[in-house]
Design a protein around this motif. Structure first.
Motif, PDB file in Angstrom:
ATOM      1  N   PRO A 237      -0.697 -10.388  -8.564  1.00  0.00           N
ATOM      2  CA  PRO A 237      -1.322  -9.158  -8.050  1.00  0.00           C
ATOM      3  C   PRO A 237      -0.414  -8.318  -7.156  1.00  0.00           C
ATOM      4  O   PRO A 237      -0.488  -7.078  -7.181  1.00  0.00           O
ATOM      5  CB  PRO A 237      -2.544  -9.687  -7.289  1.00  0.00           C
ATOM      6  N   ASP A 238       0.435  -8.947  -6.368  1.00  0.00           N
ATOM      7  CA  ASP A 238       1.344  -8.170  -5.522  1.00  0.00           C
ATOM      8  C   ASP A 238       2.304  -7.335  -6.360  1.00  0.00           C
ATOM      9  O   ASP A 238       2.642  -6.199  -5.988  1.00  0.00           O
ATOM     10  CB  ASP A 238       2.135  -9.101  -4.611  1.00  0.00           C
ATOM     11  N   MET A 239       2.775  -7.881  -7.468  1.00  0.00           N
ATOM     12  CA  MET A 239       3.695  -7.130  -8.315  1.00  0.00           C
ATOM     13  C   MET A 239       2.962  -5.992  -9.029  1.00  0.00           C
ATOM     14  O   MET A 239       3.502  -4.897  -9.216  1.00  0.00           O
ATOM     15  CB  MET A 239       4.355  -8.070  -9.329  1.00  0.00           C
ATOM     16  N   VAL A 240       1.715  -6.235  -9.409  1.00  0.00           N
ATOM     17  CA  VAL A 240       0.893  -5.178 -10.000  1.00  0.00           C
ATOM     18  C   VAL A 240       0.676  -4.060  -8.988  1.00  0.00           C
ATOM     19  O   VAL A 240       0.788  -2.869  -9.311  1.00  0.00           O
ATOM     20  CB  VAL A 240      -0.456  -5.764 -10.470  1.00  0.00           C
ATOM     21  N   ALA A 241       0.407  -4.436  -7.738  1.00  0.00           N
ATOM     22  CA  ALA A 241       0.204  -3.431  -6.686  1.00  0.00           C
ATOM     23  C   ALA A 241       1.474  -2.635  -6.425  1.00  0.00           C
ATOM     24  O   ALA A 241       1.423  -1.416  -6.205  1.00  0.00           O
ATOM     25  CB  ALA A 241      -0.268  -4.117  -5.405  1.00  0.00           C
ATOM     26  N   ALA A 242       2.626  -3.298  -6.460  1.00  0.00           N
ATOM     27  CA  ALA A 242       3.894  -2.597  -6.243  1.00  0.00           C
ATOM     28  C   ALA A 242       4.119  -1.543  -7.311  1.00  0.00           C
ATOM     29  O   ALA A 242       4.559  -0.417  -7.014  1.00  0.00           O
ATOM     30  CB  ALA A 242       5.045  -3.606  -6.231  1.00  0.00           C
TER      31      ALA A 242
ATOM     32  N   THR B  95       0.802  -1.228   0.000  1.00  0.00           N
ATOM     33  CA  THR B  95       0.000   0.000   0.000  1.00  0.00           C
ATOM     34  C   THR B  95       0.833   1.276   0.000  1.00  0.00           C
ATOM     35  O   THR B  95       0.268   2.360  -0.062  1.00  0.00           O
ATOM     36  CB  THR B  95      -0.904   0.019   1.236  1.00  0.00           C
ATOM     37  N   SER B  96       2.169   1.141   0.074  1.00  0.00           N
ATOM     38  CA  SER B  96       2.983   2.343   0.289  1.00  0.00           C
ATOM     39  C   SER B  96       4.289   2.278  -0.498  1.00  0.00           C
ATOM     40  O   SER B  96       4.902   1.202  -0.611  1.00  0.00           O
ATOM     41  CB  SER B  96       3.306   2.481   1.783  1.00  0.00           C
ATOM     42  N   PRO B  97       4.745   3.413  -0.999  1.00  0.00           N
ATOM     43  CA  PRO B  97       6.061   3.450  -1.653  1.00  0.00           C
ATOM     44  C   PRO B  97       7.211   3.305  -0.660  1.00  0.00           C
ATOM     45  O   PRO B  97       8.362   3.194  -1.061  1.00  0.00           O
ATOM     46  CB  PRO B  97       6.080   4.824  -2.341  1.00  0.00           C
ATOM     47  N   GLN B  98       6.894   3.293   0.640  1.00  0.00           N
ATOM     48  CA  GLN B  98       7.928   3.068   1.652  1.00  0.00           C
ATOM     49  C   GLN B  98       8.248   1.581   1.829  1.00  0.00           C
ATOM     50  O   GLN B  98       9.214   1.221   2.489  1.00  0.00           O
ATOM     51  CB  GLN B  98       7.487   3.642   3.008  1.00  0.00           C
ATOM     52  N   GLN B  99       7.440   0.718   1.272  1.00  0.00           N
ATOM     53  CA  GLN B  99       7.698  -0.721   1.348  1.00  0.00           C
ATOM     54  C   GLN B  99       8.653  -1.138   0.231  1.00  0.00           C
ATOM     55  O   GLN B  99       8.463  -0.756  -0.920  1.00  0.00           O
ATOM     56  CB  GLN B  99       6.394  -1.515   1.210  1.00  0.00           C
ATOM     57  N   VAL B 100       9.665  -1.928   0.591  1.00  0.00           N
ATOM     58  CA  VAL B 100      10.517  -2.554  -0.407  1.00  0.00           C
ATOM     59  C   VAL B 100       9.937  -3.935  -0.695  1.00  0.00           C
ATOM     60  O   VAL B 100       9.813  -4.758   0.212  1.00  0.00           O
ATOM     61  CB  VAL B 100      11.977  -2.677   0.079  1.00  0.00           C
ATOM     62  N   VAL B 101       9.566  -4.164  -1.940  1.00  0.00           N
ATOM     63  CA  VAL B 101       8.928  -5.424  -2.313  1.00  0.00           C
ATOM     64  C   VAL B 101      10.007  -6.399  -2.797  1.00  0.00           C
ATOM     65  O   VAL B 101      10.745  -6.109  -3.738  1.00  0.00           O
ATOM     66  CB  VAL B 101       7.860  -5.202  -3.398  1.00  0.00           C
ATOM     67  N   VAL B 102      10.096  -7.526  -2.104  1.00  0.00           N
ATOM     68  CA  VAL B 102      11.139  -8.519  -2.370  1.00  0.00           C
ATOM     69  C   VAL B 102      10.490  -9.739  -3.009  1.00  0.00           C
ATOM     70  O   VAL B 102       9.510 -10.278  -2.485  1.00  0.00           O
ATOM     71  CB  VAL B 102      11.858  -8.936  -1.069  1.00  0.00           C
TER      72      VAL B 102
ATOM     73  N   VAL C 174       1.613   1.529  -6.668  1.00  0.00           N
ATOM     74  CA  VAL C 174       1.897   2.480  -5.573  1.00  0.00           C
ATOM     75  C   VAL C 174       3.318   3.027  -5.640  1.00  0.00           C
ATOM     76  O   VAL C 174       3.687   3.893  -4.838  1.00  0.00           O
ATOM     77  CB  VAL C 174       1.655   1.830  -4.196  1.00  0.00           C
ATOM     78  N   GLY C 175       4.134   2.524  -6.565  1.00  0.00           N
ATOM     79  CA  GLY C 175       5.505   3.015  -6.697  1.00  0.00           C
ATOM     80  C   GLY C 175       6.457   2.456  -5.662  1.00  0.00           C
ATOM     81  O   GLY C 175       7.456   3.095  -5.307  1.00  0.00           O
TER      82      GLY C 175
END
Length: 466
Positions: A81-86, A64-71, A89-90
């Motif tokens: 869907p998680d990659m689409v969400a990343a 939900t946030s650009p402060q999250q680093v998606v690993v 939200v940037g």
């Protein structure tokens, strides 16, 4: 500000320990996993929650946030869907391998364990020796280390320490070994699994070139050839009954243990391992060489390794009922399978093997070597059953199948059959196992294999109530 990470596929064997290490170092961790969405392997996800890791469905709702680093691993598709969400939200993204390599490379004492077979065991042995001797290492493993597991921490594939050493297995299958800069590089062996030998020689050679000390198996032809390119001032060699800096002699095998004499210069030290097989002697030599390179006296290393009790799914005794022993094993390539079968064949009893291949691609790469290895070892009275390879979704080429492997084996007279459905394959072995037989479940990249082995033991108990 506390760093926030979101792991896509947090329950994976490479993702879970990395998430555990970051959580142990104070980062905020959340994640998703399709296995969780499918309602499978609940204890694993309960263990993650107990570490303070928040879990979400793999539907994008946790990002939900650009402060999250998606690993995510390289295998996660952009359409998840998680990659689409990343992207929406940037949120910045990192590959699992890049994140692990950055933690490893930032450590004071970096011990990287490479090789086609034995990486997890050697990593666990090194971690145990350093821990037992008060060095308090951080350890990143692809398997649960039974020394560090407990009822409230059953999935101990990582150890978070405050000492200088970071011990990690490094993976050649995806090429990420190139990201690591070890102080001490361990090279156990080089054989076919996911890549050609030419590719492996380049990857392992570059990895070794970065290290100040290389611990290398002089008993493995490919590793020995690489060792010959390394100056004697930078290498420690090891071998079983050969010529090397560390040599194991007078091997004394037991069904679930093995003893030997360690020669190091003029020293002769008794060693007994609580894990079986000649291959584990080589693993122990690699681990001892690594910790000695990190400053541990060889006598202390030889003594401490006695306390290493092994890894989950590495020749793990599930139980025995009605005279039938059930073993759960990670064997999935020619070398690993050969090591397991050689260990078993040192003692009496027919072998009833269920080997689930870990993908169609690996079957194509290792077809000839796998067939040769199995055909040379299967005896009258043994039986190998292959279900279809584990399939995790996505597109894949099915040029070589389990049926092709069985056709090759039966053409050589080996006792083998293809039963496509895994449950049916397991039921066949349960129905035909006789007292004295050893039933072995083999395969990788499928966490449900351990449950299958446990279910087979339970089915044997029902068939043979005691």
């Amino acid at each position: 500000m506390q760093q926030r990470y979101f792991f896509v596929g947090v329950g994976g064997s490479g993702m879970m320990p990395l998430a555990m290490i970051l959580a142990g170092r104070g980062a905020s961790i959340a994640g998703s996993d399709r296995t969780l969405d499918q309602g499978r392997l609940a204890p694993k996800f309960d263990a993650l929650r107990a570490l303070g890791i928040d879990l979400f469905p793999q539907d994008g709702s946790g990002i939900t946030s650009p402060q999250q680093v998606v690993v995510a691993s390289a295998a996660v598709e952009e359409t998840v869907p998680d990659m689409v969400a990343a992207a929406r939200v940037g949120a910045p993204r990192m590959r699992r391998a890049d994140l692990l390599a950055s933690l490893f490379n930032d450590s004071r004492v970096r011990i990287g364990v490479a090789g086609t077979s034995g990486k997890s065991t050697v990593t666990g042995m090194i971690g145990w020796i350093l821990h037992a001797l008060g060095r308090d290492p951080t350890v990143m493993n692809g398997a649960v280390m039974k020394n560090f597991a407990s009822p409230d921490r059953p999935f101990a594939s990582a150890l978070v320490g405050q000492g200088e050493a970071f011990v990690s297995e490094v993976d050649e299958s995806d090429g990420s070994i190139a990201l690591y800069s070890p102080d001490i590089a361990v090279l156990n062996n080089v054989s076919l699994d996911h890549k050609s030998l030419d590719e492996l020689r380049a990857l392992f050679g570059d990895f070794a070139a970065k290290a100040s000390r290389v611990v290398v198996n002089a008993g493995d032809p490919e590793a020995a050839a690489l060792a010959a390119t390394i100056g004697s001032d930078r290498r420690t060699t090891f071998a079983i009954e050969g010529e090397a800096d560390l040599v194991a002699r007078d091997l004394s095998p037991e069904p679930f243990a093995i003893a030997f004499t360690l020669e190091s210069g003029s020293k002769r030290l008794p060693v007994r391992l609580s894990v079986p097989g000649r291959h584990n002697v080589a693993n122990a030599l690699a681990a001892i060489g690594a910790v000695v390179a990190a400053g541990v006296p060889v006598e202390d290393a030889a003594s401490a390794i006695d306390g290493f009790v092994g890894l989950k799914r590495r020749f793990e005794l599930v139980g025995e009922v009605g005279g039938v022993t059930v073993i759960d094993d990670f064997g999935h390539n020619p070398d690993k399978i050969a090591a397991t079968l050689d260990t078993l064949m040192a003692f009496p009893g027919a072998l009833k093997l269920l080997f689930q291949p870990h993908g169609y691609g690996p079957l194509k790469v290792m077809r000839r070597e796998l067939v040769e290895s199995l055909a040379a070892r299967l005896r009258p009275g043994d039986e190998l059953v292959l279900p279809d390879p584990v399939y995790h979704g996505g597109t894949t080429s099915r040029e070589v199948t389990s049926g092709d492997i069985i056709a090759d084996l039966t053409a050589q007279g080996a006792p083998a059959r293809h039963i496509p459905d895994r449950a049916a394959a397991a039921a066949h072995l349960v129905a035909t196992a006789a007292p004295g037989d050893r039933v072995v479940v083999m395969g990788a990249r499928d966490d449900t294999l351990s449950q299958l082995a446990a279910d087979m033991l339970a089915a044997l108990a029902t068939r043979n109530p005691e």
